[in-house]
Motif scaffolding. Structure first.
Motif, PDB file in Angstrom:
ATOM      1  N   VAL A  87       7.947  -7.844 -21.341  1.00  0.00           N
ATOM      2  CA  VAL A  87       7.487  -7.284 -20.072  1.00  0.00           C
ATOM      3  C   VAL A  87       6.111  -6.679 -20.303  1.00  0.00           C
ATOM      4  O   VAL A  87       5.938  -5.872 -21.226  1.00  0.00           O
ATOM      5  CB  VAL A  87       8.452  -6.206 -19.539  1.00  0.00           C
ATOM      6  N   TYR A  88       5.142  -7.077 -19.491  1.00  0.00           N
ATOM      7  CA  TYR A  88       3.774  -6.575 -19.665  1.00  0.00           C
ATOM      8  C   TYR A  88       3.271  -5.998 -18.347  1.00  0.00           C
ATOM      9  O   TYR A  88       3.519  -6.562 -17.283  1.00  0.00           O
ATOM     10  CB  TYR A  88       2.842  -7.692 -20.121  1.00  0.00           C
ATOM     11  N   PRO A  89       2.563  -4.858 -18.401  1.00  0.00           N
ATOM     12  CA  PRO A  89       2.042  -4.262 -17.164  1.00  0.00           C
ATOM     13  C   PRO A  89       0.817  -5.000 -16.630  1.00  0.00           C
ATOM     14  O   PRO A  89      -0.162  -5.184 -17.347  1.00  0.00           O
ATOM     15  CB  PRO A  89       1.671  -2.840 -17.600  1.00  0.00           C
ATOM     16  N   VAL A  90       0.905  -5.423 -15.386  1.00  0.00           N
ATOM     17  CA  VAL A  90      -0.236  -6.039 -14.706  1.00  0.00           C
ATOM     18  C   VAL A  90      -0.600  -5.134 -13.530  1.00  0.00           C
ATOM     19  O   VAL A  90       0.188  -4.966 -12.605  1.00  0.00           O
ATOM     20  CB  VAL A  90       0.096  -7.465 -14.226  1.00  0.00           C
ATOM     21  N   LYS A  91      -1.784  -4.561 -13.583  1.00  0.00           N
ATOM     22  CA  LYS A  91      -2.169  -3.558 -12.592  1.00  0.00           C
ATOM     23  C   LYS A  91      -2.581  -4.190 -11.271  1.00  0.00           C
ATOM     24  O   LYS A  91      -3.342  -5.162 -11.235  1.00  0.00           O
ATOM     25  CB  LYS A  91      -3.313  -2.686 -13.111  1.00  0.00           C
ATOM     26  N   GLY A  92      -2.056  -3.622 -10.197  1.00  0.00           N
ATOM     27  CA  GLY A  92      -2.467  -4.020  -8.862  1.00  0.00           C
ATOM     28  C   GLY A  92      -3.017  -2.822  -8.114  1.00  0.00           C
ATOM     29  O   GLY A  92      -2.680  -1.677  -8.428  1.00  0.00           O
ATOM     30  N   TYR A  93      -3.859  -3.071  -7.139  1.00  0.00           N
ATOM     31  CA  TYR A  93      -4.486  -2.006  -6.355  1.00  0.00           C
ATOM     32  C   TYR A  93      -4.162  -2.173  -4.876  1.00  0.00           C
ATOM     33  O   TYR A  93      -3.935  -3.287  -4.398  1.00  0.00           O
ATOM     34  CB  TYR A  93      -6.002  -2.042  -6.516  1.00  0.00           C
ATOM     35  N   SER A  94      -4.157  -1.062  -4.169  1.00  0.00           N
ATOM     36  CA  SER A  94      -3.983  -1.133  -2.715  1.00  0.00           C
ATOM     37  C   SER A  94      -4.752  -0.001  -2.060  1.00  0.00           C
ATOM     38  O   SER A  94      -5.032   1.029  -2.675  1.00  0.00           O
ATOM     39  CB  SER A  94      -2.506  -1.046  -2.328  1.00  0.00           C
ATOM     40  N   VAL A  95      -5.080  -0.227  -0.800  1.00  0.00           N
ATOM     41  CA  VAL A  95      -5.627   0.836   0.044  1.00  0.00           C
ATOM     42  C   VAL A  95      -4.768   0.886   1.304  1.00  0.00           C
ATOM     43  O   VAL A  95      -4.281  -0.147   1.783  1.00  0.00           O
ATOM     44  CB  VAL A  95      -7.107   0.595   0.431  1.00  0.00           C
ATOM     45  N   THR A  96      -4.551   2.085   1.804  1.00  0.00           N
ATOM     46  CA  THR A  96      -3.798   2.272   3.038  1.00  0.00           C
ATOM     47  C   THR A  96      -4.675   2.999   4.029  1.00  0.00           C
ATOM     48  O   THR A  96      -5.105   4.134   3.785  1.00  0.00           O
ATOM     49  CB  THR A  96      -2.512   3.092   2.796  1.00  0.00           C
ATOM     50  N   ILE A  97      -4.982   2.323   5.139  1.00  0.00           N
ATOM     51  CA  ILE A  97      -5.816   2.910   6.177  1.00  0.00           C
ATOM     52  C   ILE A  97      -4.908   3.708   7.110  1.00  0.00           C
ATOM     53  O   ILE A  97      -3.910   3.182   7.623  1.00  0.00           O
ATOM     54  CB  ILE A  97      -6.565   1.831   6.976  1.00  0.00           C
ATOM     55  N   ASN A  98      -5.240   4.961   7.316  1.00  0.00           N
ATOM     56  CA  ASN A  98      -4.413   5.849   8.125  1.00  0.00           C
ATOM     57  C   ASN A  98      -4.888   5.916   9.570  1.00  0.00           C
ATOM     58  O   ASN A  98      -6.060   5.680   9.873  1.00  0.00           O
ATOM     59  CB  ASN A  98      -4.421   7.255   7.515  1.00  0.00           C
ATOM     60  N   ASN A  99      -3.970   6.278  10.461  1.00  0.00           N
ATOM     61  CA  ASN A  99      -4.286   6.548  11.865  1.00  0.00           C
ATOM     62  C   ASN A  99      -5.008   5.390  12.551  1.00  0.00           C
ATOM     63  O   ASN A  99      -6.058   5.564  13.180  1.00  0.00           O
ATOM     64  CB  ASN A  99      -5.124   7.828  11.979  1.00  0.00           C
ATOM     65  N   VAL A 100      -4.433   4.200  12.421  1.00  0.00           N
ATOM     66  CA  VAL A 100      -5.017   3.010  13.039  1.00  0.00           C
ATOM     67  C   VAL A 100      -4.371   2.779  14.404  1.00  0.00           C
ATOM     68  O   VAL A 100      -3.155   2.925  14.565  1.00  0.00           O
ATOM     69  CB  VAL A 100      -4.795   1.767  12.154  1.00  0.00           C
ATOM     70  N   ASP A 101      -5.181   2.423  15.367  1.00  0.00           N
ATOM     71  CA  ASP A 101      -4.659   2.065  16.689  1.00  0.00           C
ATOM     72  C   ASP A 101      -3.767   0.835  16.521  1.00  0.00           C
ATOM     73  O   ASP A 101      -4.229  -0.216  16.047  1.00  0.00           O
ATOM     74  CB  ASP A 101      -5.821   1.738  17.635  1.00  0.00           C
ATOM     75  N   PRO A 102      -2.480   0.938  16.885  1.00  0.00           N
ATOM     76  CA  PRO A 102      -1.566  -0.198  16.697  1.00  0.00           C
ATOM     77  C   PRO A 102      -2.040  -1.491  17.343  1.00  0.00           C
ATOM     78  O   PRO A 102      -1.660  -2.585  16.902  1.00  0.00           O
ATOM     79  CB  PRO A 102      -0.267   0.293  17.353  1.00  0.00           C
ATOM     80  N   GLU A 103      -2.892  -1.400  18.372  1.00  0.00           N
ATOM     81  CA  GLU A 103      -3.396  -2.614  19.022  1.00  0.00           C
ATOM     82  C   GLU A 103      -4.249  -3.449  18.070  1.00  0.00           C
ATOM     83  O   GLU A 103      -4.407  -4.660  18.269  1.00  0.00           O
ATOM     84  CB  GLU A 103      -4.212  -2.242  20.253  1.00  0.00           C
ATOM     85  N   HIS A 104      -4.811  -2.799  17.036  1.00  0.00           N
ATOM     86  CA  HIS A 104      -5.679  -3.506  16.102  1.00  0.00           C
ATOM     87  C   HIS A 104      -4.932  -4.014  14.869  1.00  0.00           C
ATOM     88  O   HIS A 104      -5.548  -4.670  14.005  1.00  0.00           O
ATOM     89  CB  HIS A 104      -6.819  -2.595  15.652  1.00  0.00           C
ATOM     90  N   LEU A 105      -3.642  -3.722  14.774  1.00  0.00           N
ATOM     91  CA  LEU A 105      -2.868  -4.101  13.589  1.00  0.00           C
ATOM     92  C   LEU A 105      -2.164  -5.438  13.787  1.00  0.00           C
ATOM     93  O   LEU A 105      -1.661  -5.725  14.871  1.00  0.00           O
ATOM     94  CB  LEU A 105      -1.818  -3.026  13.278  1.00  0.00           C
ATOM     95  N   PRO A 106      -2.093  -6.257  12.732  1.00  0.00           N
ATOM     96  CA  PRO A 106      -1.300  -7.487  12.841  1.00  0.00           C
ATOM     97  C   PRO A 106       0.180  -7.143  12.949  1.00  0.00           C
ATOM     98  O   PRO A 106       0.635  -6.143  12.385  1.00  0.00           O
ATOM     99  CB  PRO A 106      -1.621  -8.219  11.527  1.00  0.00           C
ATOM    100  N   ARG A 107       0.926  -7.948  13.650  1.00  0.00           N
ATOM    101  CA  ARG A 107       2.345  -7.671  13.883  1.00  0.00           C
ATOM    102  C   ARG A 107       3.239  -8.175  12.760  1.00  0.00           C
ATOM    103  O   ARG A 107       4.418  -7.834  12.704  1.00  0.00           O
ATOM    104  CB  ARG A 107       2.775  -8.292  15.205  1.00  0.00           C
ATOM    105  N   VAL A 108       2.699  -9.001  11.883  1.00  0.00           N
ATOM    106  CA  VAL A 108       3.456  -9.512  10.740  1.00  0.00           C
ATOM    107  C   VAL A 108       2.623  -9.295   9.480  1.00  0.00           C
ATOM    108  O   VAL A 108       1.403  -9.067   9.540  1.00  0.00           O
ATOM    109  CB  VAL A 108       3.784 -11.013  10.898  1.00  0.00           C
ATOM    110  N   SER A 109       3.272  -9.338   8.328  1.00  0.00           N
ATOM    111  CA  SER A 109       2.549  -9.252   7.063  1.00  0.00           C
ATOM    112  C   SER A 109       1.715 -10.508   6.868  1.00  0.00           C
ATOM    113  O   SER A 109       2.113 -11.606   7.283  1.00  0.00           O
ATOM    114  CB  SER A 109       3.534  -9.093   5.906  1.00  0.00           C
TER     115      SER A 109
END
Length: 211
Positions: free
Chosen positions: A78-100
């Motif tokens: 088992v080897y660690p592979v680093k991943g990164y993410s950003v989470t944008i807060n307080n977004v108007d739901p109208e601008h968000l995609p409805r699926v991943s």
């Protein structure tokens, strides 16, 4: 026995207390000195239930599983592979995609979480290192600007995680070669939530001797 990463200490402690209450036993939580191991928190001692020792241990500790395996003489890949993410807060739901979404070319995935927008990607081989590199965060923000120009990225959180990867990208579900009381359920890579239910059932069957 309960094994946990350092940042899961509080959850582990609560679980130990709950488990102890249900068994009528007092469980002690021992925390080694900082930096001695990624698997910093564990419950030490034998659990006694109806005068019989209950001590089958399932090691499901992500990238920390390798150190735990070594402590009983096993070697697991088992080897660690680093991943990164950003989470944008307080977004108007109208601008968000409805699926991943999955951008196969950019190797980026997204999830809409209420009024938050999470974008993740990259695979960095840097050992057990949780440092957040600016050069990895900026491309994620740029991708959002390009594909979702109406989303303001001013308010965001950044995160780095270590995915427990195996050479063939298949999780390790097996009994220890050195100790018949130790079992492994680890190496799920970036699909922990996806594979967790089926591998949990499989390791439970393994412990019960049904496999």
């Amino acid at each position: 026995a309960v094994f946990s990463n350092v940042n899961q200490l509080v959850t582990t402690n609560e679980f130990a207390i709950t488990l102890g209450d249900s068994l009528g036993e007092v469980l002690s939580l021992t925390v080694p000195a900082a930096g001695t191991a990624n698997c910093a928190a564990f419950v030490r001692g034998n659990l006694i239930l109806k005068d019989k020792k209950v001590f089958d241990v399932v090691v499901a500790n992500g990238v920390g599983s390798r150190k735990l395996a070594a402590s009983v003489g096993d070697t697991i890949d088992v080897y660690p592979v680093k991943g990164y993410s950003v989470t944008i807060n307080n977004v108007d739901p109208e601008h968000l995609p409805r699926v991943s979404l999955l951008d196969d070319e950019a190797k980026i995935v997204t999830s809409s979480l209420g009024n938050r927008f999470r974008v993740a990607g990259t695979a960095e081989l840097a050992g057990e290192n949780y440092d957040i590199t600016r050069d990895r965060i900026d491309p994620l923000l740029k991708w959002i600007h390009t594909n979702f120009p109406k989303i303001n990225t001013h308010d965001y959180t950044q995160y780095a995680c270590l995915r427990p990867m195996t050479p063939d990208m298949m999780p390790i579900i097996k009994q220890s070669d050195k100790n018949s009381k130790v079992f492994y359920n680890t190496g799920h890579g970036h699909l922990g939530w996806t594979l967790g239910p089926v591998t949990g059932r499989r390791v439970a069957d393994l412990v019960r001797g049904q496999i």
